[in-house]
Motif scaffolding. Structure first.
Motif, PDB file in Angstrom:
ATOM      1  N   ASP A  37       0.870  -1.174   0.000  1.00  0.00           N
ATOM      2  CA  ASP A  37       0.000   0.000   0.000  1.00  0.00           C
ATOM      3  C   ASP A  37       0.912   1.230   0.000  1.00  0.00           C
ATOM      4  N   ARG A  38       1.273   1.692  -1.203  1.00  0.00           N
ATOM      5  CA  ARG A  38       2.223   2.803  -1.313  1.00  0.00           C
ATOM      6  C   ARG A  38       1.657   4.083  -0.705  1.00  0.00           C
ATOM      7  N   ALA A  39       0.364   4.316  -0.875  1.00  0.00           N
ATOM      8  CA  ALA A  39      -0.242   5.534  -0.331  1.00  0.00           C
ATOM      9  C   ALA A  39      -0.160   5.545   1.196  1.00  0.00           C
ATOM     10  N   LYS A  40      -0.448   4.414   1.796  1.00  0.00           N
ATOM     11  CA  LYS A  40      -0.370   4.306   3.256  1.00  0.00           C
ATOM     12  C   LYS A  40       1.066   4.406   3.725  1.00  0.00           C
ATOM     13  N   ALA A  93       3.410   6.093   2.429  1.00  0.00           N
ATOM     14  CA  ALA A  93       3.896   7.467   2.323  1.00  0.00           C
ATOM     15  C   ALA A  93       3.504   8.313   3.526  1.00  0.00           C
ATOM     16  N   LYS A  94       2.491   7.879   4.272  1.00  0.00           N
ATOM     17  CA  LYS A  94       1.961   8.693   5.365  1.00  0.00           C
ATOM     18  C   LYS A  94       2.414   8.244   6.752  1.00  0.00           C
ATOM     19  N   MET A  95       3.034   7.074   6.878  1.00  0.00           N
ATOM     20  CA  MET A  95       3.383   6.572   8.199  1.00  0.00           C
ATOM     21  C   MET A  95       4.766   5.921   8.184  1.00  0.00           C
ATOM     22  N   ARG A 137      10.675   5.680  13.183  1.00  0.00           N
ATOM     23  CA  ARG A 137       9.925   6.849  13.631  1.00  0.00           C
ATOM     24  C   ARG A 137      10.721   8.131  13.391  1.00  0.00           C
ATOM     25  N   GLY A 196      11.407   7.917   9.132  1.00  0.00           N
ATOM     26  CA  GLY A 196      10.284   7.553   8.271  1.00  0.00           C
ATOM     27  C   GLY A 196      10.434   6.174   7.650  1.00  0.00           C
ATOM     28  N   LYS A 217      10.797   4.632  -0.922  1.00  0.00           N
ATOM     29  CA  LYS A 217      10.490   5.684   0.029  1.00  0.00           C
ATOM     30  C   LYS A 217      11.761   6.410   0.472  1.00  0.00           C
ATOM     31  N   SER A 252      12.328  10.442   0.015  1.00  0.00           N
ATOM     32  CA  SER A 252      12.523  11.270   1.184  1.00  0.00           C
ATOM     33  C   SER A 252      13.941  11.810   1.266  1.00  0.00           C
TER      34      SER A 252
END
Length: 405
Positions: A173-176, A178-180, A359, A362, A401, A405
Motif C-alpha cells: 500500500d504505497r499511499a499508506k 507514504a503517510k506513516m 519513527r 520515516g 520511500k 525522502s
C-alpha cells in the motif's frame, strides 16, 4: 630261379600284398588354424579402419515421424538420422490415436510431500498441427520477456519499459506507506538448507523480503516457493571479504584481484541460478563493496538489467550508494543487523531500535538470518506493529520511500 619257382607255385588269382600309400597334407592342423585366425583378424581390422559409420557400435532405434500436414506419406527416420524412406499412401489409423494419447505422472515434492499431476502428451493441438513451440509469456510467475540468454543460462533483462525491479516487487500500500513510518526486514542466507528456508517462507508474512544465495542443490525451486507465498526475493552475490581466502563466501566469488570482465562473467553465473528477483545484494564482501573499481561494473550490470541493489550495511566503507546514485539504480542500505547477537533478548532490543529509527527517519531496514530464534522473535514482533503505528513493507517499497525522502 627260386623266385621264379615261387611265382609258378603260388595259387592263381592271389597277388602279392602291396603297402598302401597315405595321403599327406602340405601343412599341419595347427598351421591351418593359425592361418584362419590371421585372416579373421585382418578382416576385422580392415572393417574397423575403412568403415565410415561414426556411430558404429551405438544402439540404434527407428522411429516413425508423422507429418500432420501430409497424411498421405509416412517418413521413417533411422536412429543415425541418415536414412529416410517414404512408404507411399498407406492408411495409418493408429497414428492419430497415438498423437492424442496422454499420460498423467504424479510428482511428489520431497520436502513437503505435496503431489502435483503432470500431463504428458501432445494433446489435440498436435493432432490439428497447431504450433506449440512458443513459450508462454509468463511461467511460474517469471516473465519470459524479462530474460536474456547467457552462456550459463537465462539472466534478467529489460524489455521496453518493463524492468525486473518493478515487475517482481511485492505488492504494498504505497499511499499508506507514504503517510506513516515503515520498516522492511530482509532475511538472508536462504537457498542452502531446505528446512530453514522453508521456515522463513512459511512462518513469516509475505511483506518480509527473502534473499537467496546462489548455492544449494535447487535454489530456483525454493525461490519459486517463496514467490508463491508472495514474498519478494533478492539474489545475494558472494563478494570478497577483507579476510579472504580464510573467510571464503563460496564458488565464483567476485574478487578485487579479477578484471571487470572476469567478475562480470562470474556475476552472470550467479544471475542464472534462479529467476524472478527484484534486485541484488551483497553476500559478505566488505572489501569488494568498498572498492570503487570493482563495484562500478557490477552496479552498471544491475542498471543494464533493470535490477535494484541492496547494501546489507555490513561494510562502513561501502561505495555502493554513490555508484548506484550515479546510474539511477534503485538502492537501499541495511540499518540494523537484528540477530548479530542471536539471543531472544538481543534480537528484541535490535527490533526496538529498528522501530525507533523508523519513527525518526520515516523508514528503516533490518537484516537477519534464518535462525529459528530470529524467525520466532521477528514473527512475534511483526504481529504487534499495527497497534504501534508502524507499517511493514517489502524491501522495494522501503527503497523507493528512502529515495523520495
Amino acid at each position: 630261379m627260386t623266385e621264379t619257382a615261387d611265382d609258378l607255385s603260388a595259387p592263381l588269382g592271389q597277388d602279392k600284398p602291396r603297402r598302401k600309400r597315405r595321403l599327406r597334407l602340405p601343412f599341419t592342423a595347427m598351421q591351418l588354424i593359425a592361418v584362419m585366425l590371421g585372416l579373421f583378424l585382418v578382416t576385422f581390422a580392415g572393417f574397423a579402419i575403412f568403415n565410415k559409420d561414426p556411430l558404429g557400435g551405438e544402439p540404434m532405434m527407428r522411429i516413425a515421424i508423422r507429418d500432420p500436414k501430409a497424411t498421405d506419406e509416412k517418413p521413417i527416420a533411422s536412429g543415425h538420422g541418415q536414412e529416410i524412406k517414404q512408404e507411399g499412401k498407406q492408411e495409418t489409423k493408429e497414428a492419430p490415436k497415438q498423437a492424442s494419447e496422454q499420460k498423467t505422472v504424479t510428482m511428489i515434492d520431497g520436502s513437503t510431500g505435496a503431489r502435483h499431476d503432470v500431463v504428458i502428451g501432445a494433446g489435440e493441438a498436435a493432432d490439428k498441427g497447431e504450433a506449440a513451440s512458443a513459450a508462454p509469456p509468463v511461467m511460474n510467475g517469471v516473465d519470459s520477456k524479462l530474460l536474456e540468454k547467457s552462456r550459463y543460462g537465462m539472466i534478467p533483462a529489460i524489455s521496453g519499459d518493463l524492468k525486473p525491479f518493478n515487475v517482481y516487487a511485492a505488492e504494498a500500500d504505497r499511499a499508506k506507506a507514504a503517510k506513516m513510518p515503515v520498516v522492511a526486514i530482509v532475511i538472508g542466507g536462504l537457498g542452502v538448507g531446505a528446512a530453514k528456508t522453508t521456515d522463513a517462507i512459511m512462518k513469516l508474512p509475505g511483506a518480509v523480503t527473502l534473499a537467496f544465495t546462489p548455492y544449494g542443490s535447487d535454489p530456483a525451486k525454493l525461490a519459486e516457493r517463496a514467490r508463491a507465498q508472495r514474498h519478494e526475493i533478492f539474489l545475494q552475490i558472494p563478494m570478497e571479504p577483507y579476510d579472504f581466502p580464510d573467510n571464503d563466501p563460496g564458488p565464483q566469488t567476485l574478487l578485487t584481484s579479477l578484471t571487470a570482465d572476469q567478475n562480470t562473467d562470474r556475476l552472470y553465473w550467479h544471475l542464472s541460478r534462479m529467476q524472478g528477483y527484484a534486485g541484488l545484494t551483497n553476500f559478505m564482501g566488505a572489501r569488494f563493496i568498498a572498492t570503487d573499481a570493482a563495484m562500478q561494473p557490477i552496479i552498471r550490470e544491475a542498471s543494464r538489467r533493470g535490477l535494484g541493489f541492496f547494501d546489507d550495511g555490513s561494510s562502513p566503507r561501502s561505495i555502493a550508494s554513490q555508484a548506484a546514485g550515479s546510474l539511477a539504480v534503485p538502492f537501499g542500505r541495511g540499518d540494523i543487523a537484528l540477530d548479530a547477537v542471536p539471543t531472544p533478548t538481543e534480537i528484541d532490543r535490535a527490533l526496538n531500535k529498528l522501530e525507533s529509527t523508523a519513527r525518526e527517519r520515516g523508514v528503516a531496514i533490518g537484516t537477519a538470518s534464518a535462525l529459528p530464534v530470529s524467525i520466532e522473535r521477528i514473527g512475534a514482533w511483526i504481529k504487534t506493529l499495527n497497534d504501534r503505528g508502524i507499517l511493514l513493507v517489502p524491501l522495494t517499497s522501503a527503497m523507493l520511500k528512502s529515495k523520495s525522502s
